[in-house]
Design a protein around this motif. Sequence first.
Motif, PDB file in Angstrom:
ATOM      1  N   VAL A  24      -4.484 -20.993 -23.189  1.00  0.00           N
ATOM      2  CA  VAL A  24      -5.276 -21.834 -22.293  1.00  0.00           C
ATOM      3  C   VAL A  24      -6.638 -21.227 -21.995  1.00  0.00           C
ATOM      4  CG1 VAL A  24      -5.370 -22.852 -19.980  1.00  0.00           C
ATOM      5  CG2 VAL A  24      -3.224 -22.877 -21.262  1.00  0.00           C
ATOM      6  N   ALA A  25      -6.720 -19.894 -21.882  1.00  0.00           N
ATOM      7  CA  ALA A  25      -8.000 -19.246 -21.589  1.00  0.00           C
ATOM      8  C   ALA A  25      -9.020 -19.524 -22.693  1.00  0.00           C
ATOM      9  CB  ALA A  25      -7.805 -17.743 -21.419  1.00  0.00           C
ATOM     10  N   LEU A  26      -8.598 -19.428 -23.961  1.00  0.00           N
ATOM     11  CA  LEU A  26      -9.501 -19.715 -25.075  1.00  0.00           C
ATOM     12  C   LEU A  26      -9.869 -21.192 -25.125  1.00  0.00           C
ATOM     13  CD1 LEU A  26      -8.043 -17.476 -27.940  1.00  0.00           C
ATOM     14  CD2 LEU A  26     -10.283 -17.249 -26.846  1.00  0.00           C
ATOM     15  N   LEU A  27      -8.913 -22.048 -24.818  1.00  0.00           N
ATOM     16  CA  LEU A  27      -9.197 -23.487 -24.799  1.00  0.00           C
ATOM     17  C   LEU A  27     -10.243 -23.815 -23.749  1.00  0.00           C
ATOM     18  CD1 LEU A  27      -5.630 -25.065 -25.152  1.00  0.00           C
ATOM     19  CD2 LEU A  27      -7.254 -24.471 -26.958  1.00  0.00           C
ATOM     20  N   LEU A  28     -10.139 -23.191 -22.572  1.00  0.00           N
ATOM     21  CA  LEU A  28     -11.111 -23.444 -21.512  1.00  0.00           C
ATOM     22  C   LEU A  28     -12.478 -22.854 -21.857  1.00  0.00           C
ATOM     23  CD1 LEU A  28      -8.944 -22.842 -18.314  1.00  0.00           C
ATOM     24  CD2 LEU A  28      -9.701 -25.032 -19.256  1.00  0.00           C
ATOM     25  N   LEU A  29     -12.496 -21.674 -22.510  1.00  0.00           N
ATOM     26  CA  LEU A  29     -13.774 -21.089 -22.937  1.00  0.00           C
ATOM     27  C   LEU A  29     -14.457 -21.998 -23.952  1.00  0.00           C
ATOM     28  CD1 LEU A  29     -15.837 -18.790 -23.061  1.00  0.00           C
ATOM     29  CD2 LEU A  29     -14.377 -17.699 -24.803  1.00  0.00           C
ATOM     30  N   SER A  30     -13.691 -22.474 -24.933  1.00  0.00           N
ATOM     31  CA  SER A  30     -14.235 -23.388 -25.944  1.00  0.00           C
ATOM     32  C   SER A  30     -14.762 -24.661 -25.294  1.00  0.00           C
ATOM     33  CB  SER A  30     -13.155 -23.738 -26.968  1.00  0.00           C
ATOM     34  OG  SER A  30     -13.586 -24.763 -27.838  1.00  0.00           O
ATOM     35  N   MET A  31     -14.005 -25.216 -24.355  1.00  0.00           N
ATOM     36  CA  MET A  31     -14.417 -26.450 -23.693  1.00  0.00           C
ATOM     37  C   MET A  31     -15.652 -26.232 -22.831  1.00  0.00           C
ATOM     38  SD  MET A  31     -13.863 -29.625 -23.538  1.00  0.00           S
ATOM     39  CE  MET A  31     -12.231 -29.815 -24.265  1.00  0.00           C
ATOM     40  N   PHE A  73     -31.751 -27.921 -30.709  1.00  0.00           N
ATOM     41  CA  PHE A  73     -31.266 -26.903 -31.651  1.00  0.00           C
ATOM     42  C   PHE A  73     -30.222 -26.001 -30.989  1.00  0.00           C
ATOM     43  CE2 PHE A  73     -31.421 -22.625 -33.416  1.00  0.00           C
ATOM     44  CZ  PHE A  73     -31.237 -22.864 -34.767  1.00  0.00           C
ATOM     45  N   ILE A  74     -30.533 -25.492 -29.812  1.00  0.00           N
ATOM     46  CA  ILE A  74     -29.611 -24.592 -29.112  1.00  0.00           C
ATOM     47  C   ILE A  74     -28.304 -25.308 -28.775  1.00  0.00           C
ATOM     48  CG2 ILE A  74     -29.253 -23.276 -26.988  1.00  0.00           C
ATOM     49  CD1 ILE A  74     -32.300 -22.749 -26.995  1.00  0.00           C
ATOM     50  N   GLY A  75     -28.414 -26.535 -28.279  1.00  0.00           N
ATOM     51  CA  GLY A  75     -27.217 -27.273 -27.890  1.00  0.00           C
ATOM     52  C   GLY A  75     -26.301 -27.565 -29.060  1.00  0.00           C
ATOM     53  N   ILE A  76     -26.866 -27.961 -30.197  1.00  0.00           N
ATOM     54  CA  ILE A  76     -26.042 -28.296 -31.362  1.00  0.00           C
ATOM     55  C   ILE A  76     -25.347 -27.063 -31.920  1.00  0.00           C
ATOM     56  CG2 ILE A  76     -26.106 -29.196 -33.720  1.00  0.00           C
ATOM     57  CD1 ILE A  76     -28.430 -31.007 -32.784  1.00  0.00           C
ATOM     58  N   VAL A  77     -26.052 -25.932 -31.970  1.00  0.00           N
ATOM     59  CA  VAL A  77     -25.433 -24.685 -32.437  1.00  0.00           C
ATOM     60  C   VAL A  77     -24.295 -24.268 -31.507  1.00  0.00           C
ATOM     61  CG1 VAL A  77     -25.811 -22.216 -32.811  1.00  0.00           C
ATOM     62  CG2 VAL A  77     -27.466 -23.867 -33.681  1.00  0.00           C
ATOM     63  N   MET A  78     -24.504 -24.428 -30.207  1.00  0.00           N
ATOM     64  CA  MET A  78     -23.440 -24.098 -29.255  1.00  0.00           C
ATOM     65  C   MET A  78     -22.195 -24.955 -29.473  1.00  0.00           C
ATOM     66  SD  MET A  78     -25.413 -23.431 -25.635  1.00  0.00           S
ATOM     67  CE  MET A  78     -23.873 -23.076 -24.796  1.00  0.00           C
ATOM     68  N   ALA A  79     -22.390 -26.228 -29.811  1.00  0.00           N
ATOM     69  CA  ALA A  79     -21.239 -27.092 -30.101  1.00  0.00           C
ATOM     70  C   ALA A  79     -20.437 -26.534 -31.273  1.00  0.00           C
ATOM     71  CB  ALA A  79     -21.712 -28.512 -30.394  1.00  0.00           C
ATOM     72  N   GLY A  80     -21.141 -26.071 -32.305  1.00  0.00           N
ATOM     73  CA  GLY A  80     -20.453 -25.463 -33.440  1.00  0.00           C
ATOM     74  C   GLY A  80     -19.684 -24.210 -33.056  1.00  0.00           C
ATOM     75  N   LEU A  81     -20.275 -23.380 -32.211  1.00  0.00           N
ATOM     76  CA  LEU A  81     -19.613 -22.149 -31.772  1.00  0.00           C
ATOM     77  C   LEU A  81     -18.356 -22.444 -30.966  1.00  0.00           C
ATOM     78  CD1 LEU A  81     -22.712 -20.001 -30.743  1.00  0.00           C
ATOM     79  CD2 LEU A  81     -21.278 -19.721 -32.775  1.00  0.00           C
ATOM     80  N   SER A  82     -18.366 -23.549 -30.223  1.00  0.00           N
ATOM     81  CA  SER A  82     -17.177 -23.891 -29.425  1.00  0.00           C
ATOM     82  C   SER A  82     -15.964 -24.148 -30.319  1.00  0.00           C
ATOM     83  CB  SER A  82     -17.462 -25.114 -28.554  1.00  0.00           C
ATOM     84  OG  SER A  82     -17.512 -26.307 -29.329  1.00  0.00           O
ATOM     85  N   TYR A  83     -16.205 -24.671 -31.519  1.00  0.00           N
ATOM     86  CA  TYR A  83     -15.096 -24.904 -32.442  1.00  0.00           C
ATOM     87  C   TYR A  83     -14.627 -23.602 -33.091  1.00  0.00           C
ATOM     88  CZ  TYR A  83     -16.064 -29.872 -31.934  1.00  0.00           C
ATOM     89  OH  TYR A  83     -16.235 -31.124 -31.425  1.00  0.00           O
ATOM     90  N   LEU A  84     -15.550 -22.686 -33.386  1.00  0.00           N
ATOM     91  CA  LEU A  84     -15.155 -21.410 -33.972  1.00  0.00           C
ATOM     92  C   LEU A  84     -14.212 -20.639 -33.054  1.00  0.00           C
ATOM     93  CD1 LEU A  84     -18.343 -19.927 -35.719  1.00  0.00           C
ATOM     94  CD2 LEU A  84     -16.407 -21.124 -36.749  1.00  0.00           C
ATOM     95  N   ILE A  85     -14.384 -20.782 -31.744  1.00  0.00           N
ATOM     96  CA  ILE A  85     -13.524 -20.083 -30.793  1.00  0.00           C
ATOM     97  C   ILE A  85     -12.064 -20.487 -30.962  1.00  0.00           C
ATOM     98  CG2 ILE A  85     -12.978 -19.911 -28.315  1.00  0.00           C
ATOM     99  CD1 ILE A  85     -15.980 -19.910 -27.778  1.00  0.00           C
ATOM    100  N   LEU A  86     -11.833 -21.743 -31.375  1.00  0.00           N
ATOM    101  CA  LEU A  86     -10.460 -22.216 -31.551  1.00  0.00           C
ATOM    102  C   LEU A  86      -9.748 -21.523 -32.706  1.00  0.00           C
ATOM    103  CD1 LEU A  86     -11.007 -26.046 -30.940  1.00  0.00           C
ATOM    104  CD2 LEU A  86     -10.161 -24.329 -29.338  1.00  0.00           C
ATOM    105  N   LEU A  87     -10.509 -20.828 -33.553  1.00  0.00           N
ATOM    106  CA  LEU A  87      -9.879 -20.037 -34.623  1.00  0.00           C
ATOM    107  C   LEU A  87      -9.176 -18.805 -34.078  1.00  0.00           C
ATOM    108  CD1 LEU A  87     -12.780 -20.075 -37.264  1.00  0.00           C
ATOM    109  CD2 LEU A  87     -10.685 -21.442 -37.323  1.00  0.00           C
ATOM    110  N   LEU A  88      -9.555 -18.382 -32.864  1.00  0.00           N
ATOM    111  CA  LEU A  88      -9.037 -17.138 -32.296  1.00  0.00           C
ATOM    112  C   LEU A  88      -7.657 -17.302 -31.671  1.00  0.00           C
ATOM    113  CD1 LEU A  88     -12.314 -15.864 -30.562  1.00  0.00           C
ATOM    114  CD2 LEU A  88     -11.443 -15.307 -32.857  1.00  0.00           C
TER     115      LEU A  88
END
Length: 405
Positions: free
Chosen positions: A311-318, A292-307
């Motif tokens: 490169v800093a945001l890309l690395l945070l998302s990755m 559950f935690i891992g799958i939700v985190m995957a979703g959050l990584s994509y939301l970061i790309l909206l910001l």
Amino acid sequence: MKLFNSYIKTFKGLSREAWMLSIVMLINRSGSMVLPFLGVYITDHLKFSLENAGIVLSFYGIGSVLGSYLGGLLTDRFGEYYVQCWSLFLSAPIFLIIPFFPSIEMMAFLIFLQSTISDMFRPANSVAITKYARPENLTKAFSLNRMAINLGFSIGPALGGILSGISYNFLFVVNAIGAFVAGIIYVVFFRKRNQIFREKKRLEPEKKVENVFKKSPYKDFPFLIYSILCAVFAVCFFQFFNTIPLFYKDVAKLSQSTIGFVLGYSGFIIVLLEMPLVSIAERTLKIPQILFIGIVMAGLSYLILLLGSNVALLLLSMTILSVAEIWVLPFMSTVTALRAERGNKGAYMGLNGIAFSFSFIFTPFLGTYVVSQFGFDSLWIGSFGVLALSAVLIYIVVKKMIPTR
């Protein structure tokens, strides 16, 4: 120091065979640089449209589904040793001939053929892990294997970004060399061990072997639901290989070498953190909670790309996506291994592999379609919504399938 000690502790108890399976995987995946650059190769070098690129990439997924099915079927029939050998040695020459047929039709066919043969390796390799790892070390053995995969992917894309800047043909040549060398090492180490195992199995009393195939995964309704949910997760997650590189190229305006290094950074993070994080998760959480935690985190990584796309945001998302991968993929394999019985592990691993392979059919097509019609932001928001829902459903299903875990 604590991180180093955690590494040492998690490695204890793993067999030499488990280590060698991981070394073979590392060599094979270090040469795996075609897939992350396939979309860029098709659109940038072959000048296919975005929609046609999605279609060709989808044929990779179709071949992956067929390869996972055949790999599981043939593993139960002939054993994981022979299937892994066939897969490694037959995939090498196909990589070499792909650049000579740049039409849409031939590219789609060869990518389909190559992925069919290459992905026969996956269920056979998973069965080999369950054979050589002790039950209490099963998740750690899967994690070690995945650590090798990701170390290979950290090397492969980084090197691939450099080589593709010179000539895309180098990608296919190095892929072929990696598969062939991995095949040689696998045969040298496991040939005698496989002969000993087959002799022991031949000498087992007949009554122990009569009821080996107790159930089919295709008639195991809870496992079918679980596999469908794994496929839903994979469709969102494996944008890593398709739409994310396109986002880096078209929106972030990264060079090919920089794309390779960002994708390779993911592998580095996983190599650095996977074993400690898996060990911590095993000690503190149950498998449904980890998933559950891992799958939700995957979703959050994509939301970061909206910001933004710096490169800093890309690395945070990755980074977040990499941690999510650590807490999802090895435990999904563990659930499959725990659900299977002796004699049909190949079928179970094959079905679970099919679930993930379906993502390679739908992810390129859906991803490129959504991007072309609605833009990347809609893709990231939609991915988060789907992942959040699948996290809840997987938690419920896995809790019922393996209640004591």
